[in-house]
Design a protein around this motif. Sequence first.
Motif, PDB file in Angstrom:
ATOM      1  N   ALA A 204      62.913  91.142  93.997  1.00  0.00           N
ATOM      2  CA  ALA A 204      62.699  92.584  93.894  1.00  0.00           C
ATOM      3  C   ALA A 204      63.920  93.216  93.229  1.00  0.00           C
ATOM      4  O   ALA A 204      65.055  92.959  93.635  1.00  0.00           O
ATOM      5  N   ILE A 215      61.205 100.437  92.668  1.00  0.00           N
ATOM      6  CA  ILE A 215      61.227  99.086  93.224  1.00  0.00           C
ATOM      7  C   ILE A 215      60.249  98.231  92.434  1.00  0.00           C
ATOM      8  O   ILE A 215      59.038  98.471  92.456  1.00  0.00           O
ATOM      9  N   VAL A 217      58.782  94.473  91.843  1.00  0.00           N
ATOM     10  CA  VAL A 217      58.664  93.142  92.430  1.00  0.00           C
ATOM     11  C   VAL A 217      58.099  92.183  91.377  1.00  0.00           C
ATOM     12  O   VAL A 217      57.074  92.477  90.752  1.00  0.00           O
ATOM     13  N   ASP A 305      63.557  99.250 102.391  1.00  0.00           N
ATOM     14  CA  ASP A 305      63.070  98.137 103.202  1.00  0.00           C
ATOM     15  C   ASP A 305      61.647  98.392 103.684  1.00  0.00           C
ATOM     16  O   ASP A 305      60.798  97.484 103.683  1.00  0.00           O
ATOM     17  N   LYS A 307      59.352 100.259 102.215  1.00  0.00           N
ATOM     18  CA  LYS A 307      58.436 100.137 101.090  1.00  0.00           C
ATOM     19  C   LYS A 307      58.215  98.673 100.726  1.00  0.00           C
ATOM     20  O   LYS A 307      57.107  98.272 100.371  1.00  0.00           O
ATOM     21  N   LEU A 308      59.261  97.867 100.786  1.00  0.00           N
ATOM     22  CA  LEU A 308      59.113  96.439 100.512  1.00  0.00           C
ATOM     23  C   LEU A 308      58.190  95.778 101.530  1.00  0.00           C
ATOM     24  O   LEU A 308      57.330  94.974 101.178  1.00  0.00           O
ATOM     25  N   LYS A 309      58.357  96.133 102.795  1.00  0.00           N
ATOM     26  CA  LYS A 309      57.535  95.528 103.847  1.00  0.00           C
ATOM     27  C   LYS A 309      56.078  95.962 103.755  1.00  0.00           C
ATOM     28  O   LYS A 309      55.182  95.247 104.215  1.00  0.00           O
ATOM     29  N   SER A 311      54.534  96.186 101.030  1.00  0.00           N
ATOM     30  CA  SER A 311      53.959  95.486  99.887  1.00  0.00           C
ATOM     31  C   SER A 311      53.419  94.127 100.316  1.00  0.00           C
ATOM     32  O   SER A 311      53.976  93.461 101.194  1.00  0.00           O
ATOM     33  N   TYR A 314      55.984  91.080 100.058  1.00  0.00           N
ATOM     34  CA  TYR A 314      57.256  91.066 100.786  1.00  0.00           C
ATOM     35  C   TYR A 314      57.694  89.653 101.166  1.00  0.00           C
ATOM     36  O   TYR A 314      58.855  89.288 100.990  1.00  0.00           O
ATOM     37  N   VAL A 317      59.277  87.641  98.346  1.00  0.00           N
ATOM     38  CA  VAL A 317      60.549  88.090  97.766  1.00  0.00           C
ATOM     39  C   VAL A 317      61.698  87.296  98.379  1.00  0.00           C
ATOM     40  O   VAL A 317      61.947  87.368  99.578  1.00  0.00           O
ATOM     41  N   ILE A 320      67.110  90.276  96.538  1.00  0.00           N
ATOM     42  CA  ILE A 320      67.126  91.647  96.048  1.00  0.00           C
ATOM     43  C   ILE A 320      68.208  91.774  94.976  1.00  0.00           C
ATOM     44  O   ILE A 320      69.322  91.284  95.153  1.00  0.00           O
TER      45      ILE A 320
END
Length: 423
Positions: A204, A215, A217, A305, A307-309, A311, A314, A317, A320
């Motif tokens: 990411a 962000i 990915v 974090d 927003k990543l979770k 997705s 996640y 990934v 970072i």
Amino acid sequence: MDEYIVGIDIGSSKVRAAAGKVDRYGKVQIMGVASAKCNGVKKGIVVDIDNTSEAVKECIAALERMVDIKIKEAYISLPGGISELLWNKGVVAVSSEDREIREGDVKRVLKASKIVTIPSDKEIIGVIPEQYIIDGYDKIKDPIGMSGLRLEVDAQIILAQTTVVNNLFKSVIKAEVKVLGVVFQPLAISQAVLKDDEIQRGVAVIDVGAECTNIYVYEGGNLASIQTAALGGSIITNDISVCLKIPFSEAENLKKKHVSLGEDNANYNIKIEVNADYNNKIKVDNYMLKQIVEARVEELLYIIDEKLKSSEYYEKVSGIVIVGGGLGLIKGIEDFSKNIIKKPVRIGTPGTVGASSPLYACTVGIVNDVSYAVKGNKLSADVEKQPEKKYKEYTKSKDKKENRNENKNGIMLKIKEFFTDFF
């Protein structure tokens, strides 16, 4: 000018540009970088064409002094935060009698993938092919020269709002710079700061600008998703300015030069002298400065974090990479981020002499991508082309460089036959 490639990245606080050229070994050398303050862009969207145009002029003038050339044309970046990705499939029959797939077949299947319903206020900017499929055999990156009866493509369609891109183009043209093409920002950044194995296994990129955070990915060799948070590095600077009662510019200098996250108490008693107003100088407590910055950085990292979770990618990934000036220039940000995001974190700096800063990840990526296409290599995106152009200033002169790039597939979005309906 022909031997130089110029890339311009228009951000919410700065316009940055880089000039580079390909050496005799085929490698890109960045010959100069420059930046200029810009107040005409908010959260990646141009809100003041005149101000943005003046910033582009100032940045280009600084770059001209550095490389000692007159710059009249450049490539610009299309921010990922103002774009949208749609997934679609294209299918065609191979046209040649010997069933060998040629460039024309690839163009047709990419064109077929663009047959999709989109909102009336948006335009198809380009296509990123994820994989080609020949007679049921998938995961093919370059089908040209192979044999088959049926050619398919799984592709991402890049969409952007018509008026937003319209104003971006007008800002550059008003600065008397001819736009040769557009590079999609997420893919430009990946070219500059990511390794091939990172993109394959999952990574990411956190691009923290002044007013927003994008962000990106990447997984399986492709750009998988784009997310945006409406917070950036300027909110940290604003907190410093308000709490310590100092000008915004002084707060920015403090953030870049004196803040160090996660250190011990050794430097807590240090007093830092800054200009409060006019010739009035005050001393700022280093411990208070650190507390202000850590509180806001922690909030921003928790938002990232979350927003990543949210997705679906996640778990894929593996690390970072932070780029941009919002967080990338703060000392100790890597270790501080690891404690919150719980994944390996590093700062993404282009491996180029003279531009080894996370600030220039996008501009260096633009130069790299354009030079790659000029050398005749195929990149990972196709260009949405239009039969006519209403904005005549774009097409008055078609120089050798445009003709040379005309038929290359790439993440460059060439200006030739491009954005017809925007004007």
